[in-house]
Design a protein around this motif. Sequence first.
Motif, mmCIF file in Angstrom:
data_model
loop_
_atom_site.group_PDB
_atom_site.id
_atom_site.type_symbol
_atom_site.label_atom_id
_atom_site.label_comp_id
_atom_site.label_asym_id
_atom_site.label_seq_id
_atom_site.Cartn_x
_atom_site.Cartn_y
_atom_site.Cartn_z
ATOM 1 N N ASN A 256 0.814 -1.217 0.000
ATOM 2 C CA ASN A 256 0.000 0.000 0.000
ATOM 3 C C ASN A 256 0.853 1.275 0.000
ATOM 4 N N HIS A 257 2.170 1.105 -0.230
ATOM 5 C CA HIS A 257 3.080 2.247 -0.361
ATOM 6 C C HIS A 257 3.600 2.393 -1.796
ATOM 7 N N ILE A 258 3.043 1.659 -2.738
ATOM 8 C CA ILE A 258 3.534 1.707 -4.119
ATOM 9 C C ILE A 258 3.383 3.112 -4.699
ATOM 10 N N ASP A 259 2.246 3.754 -4.464
ATOM 11 C CA ASP A 259 2.059 5.116 -4.985
ATOM 12 C C ASP A 259 3.090 6.067 -4.391
ATOM 13 N N TYR A 260 3.387 5.889 -3.109
ATOM 14 C CA TYR A 260 4.428 6.683 -2.461
ATOM 15 C C TYR A 260 5.757 6.513 -3.189
ATOM 16 N N ALA A 261 6.100 5.244 -3.467
ATOM 17 C CA ALA A 261 7.374 4.957 -4.124
ATOM 18 C C ALA A 261 7.455 5.626 -5.492
#
Length: 309
Positions: A256-261
């Motif tokens: 759920n941190h892919i967009d952050y990355a």
Amino acid sequence: MARHPEYQYLDLIEHLVEKGDRRIDRTGTGTLSTFGAMMRFDLSDGTFPVYTTKRVFWKTAVKEMLWFLTGQTNIQSLLRENVRIWTDWPLAAYRKATGAEISQEDFEAKILADDEFAQKWGDLGPVYGKQWRRWVDAHGKEHDQIAGVIETLKTNPASRRMLFHAWNVGELDQMALHPCHMTYQFYVSDMPDSTAETSAKGRLSLLVGQRSCDIGLGNPFNIAQQAALLHMVAQQVDMVPNELVWVGGDVHLYLNHIDYAQTILSRQPKPFPKLCLGRRPASIDDYRIDDFIVTGYDPHPAIDVPVAV
């Protein structure tokens, strides 16, 4: 021109996105993971490695480190400093035990207002600070690992035993969260000859071994607070900060941190800020957040990243 040191962080995230091992983790969220990573940051010119591809709330990170150094394990004192990063675990335990659908805001308010409630529900067990300052051996004797390291740095800086750690096997089951950043080892280079008349100072480096690293949410905090610790210890032992070396075991990006990355990979790093300490406290126990004077921090905007509990 030297490559910006923050690219070590961005390269690691890019590697996780492209080649990470997809895994189900303890939290059930799922991660992209790799095993074994290293980053090195030169602090010798006052550099404070606070990442710039998103705003890192470095004061919160340093407040957490100061809390560790007190040896405390209850979130009440953290909440008094407006630090909420440890609330999720006792809140989850309270909800599970009582069945109450209490909000985080209301839970924190009760912790702050009611000492008896805080004592029962706000303690995290024997986490970092307890182990660093009050490790209890098999004979019941307490050991202050921080004080021991500082004493050795002053009296035998060539020692290979200047370290402290938090992985107390006998107390792991009592902890809200097992220690992630486990081992801190110090190293002194360019030690002046004690028999010579010189004002030269030794250069102090710190290697941190971290068994488990949440690269999106945890690592930016960890690097900033570990750099702050190196500055504090160096000042206490009359040395200058040299290098922070960070070593990760299971380094992972939550799914759920892919967009952050993807967001931070699209950004260019900016110059790291500088840190100086505004005073020299009497001991490692006496630092306050106001002692940390940070200049030149101009990051990209903050990104909200959910924590996995």
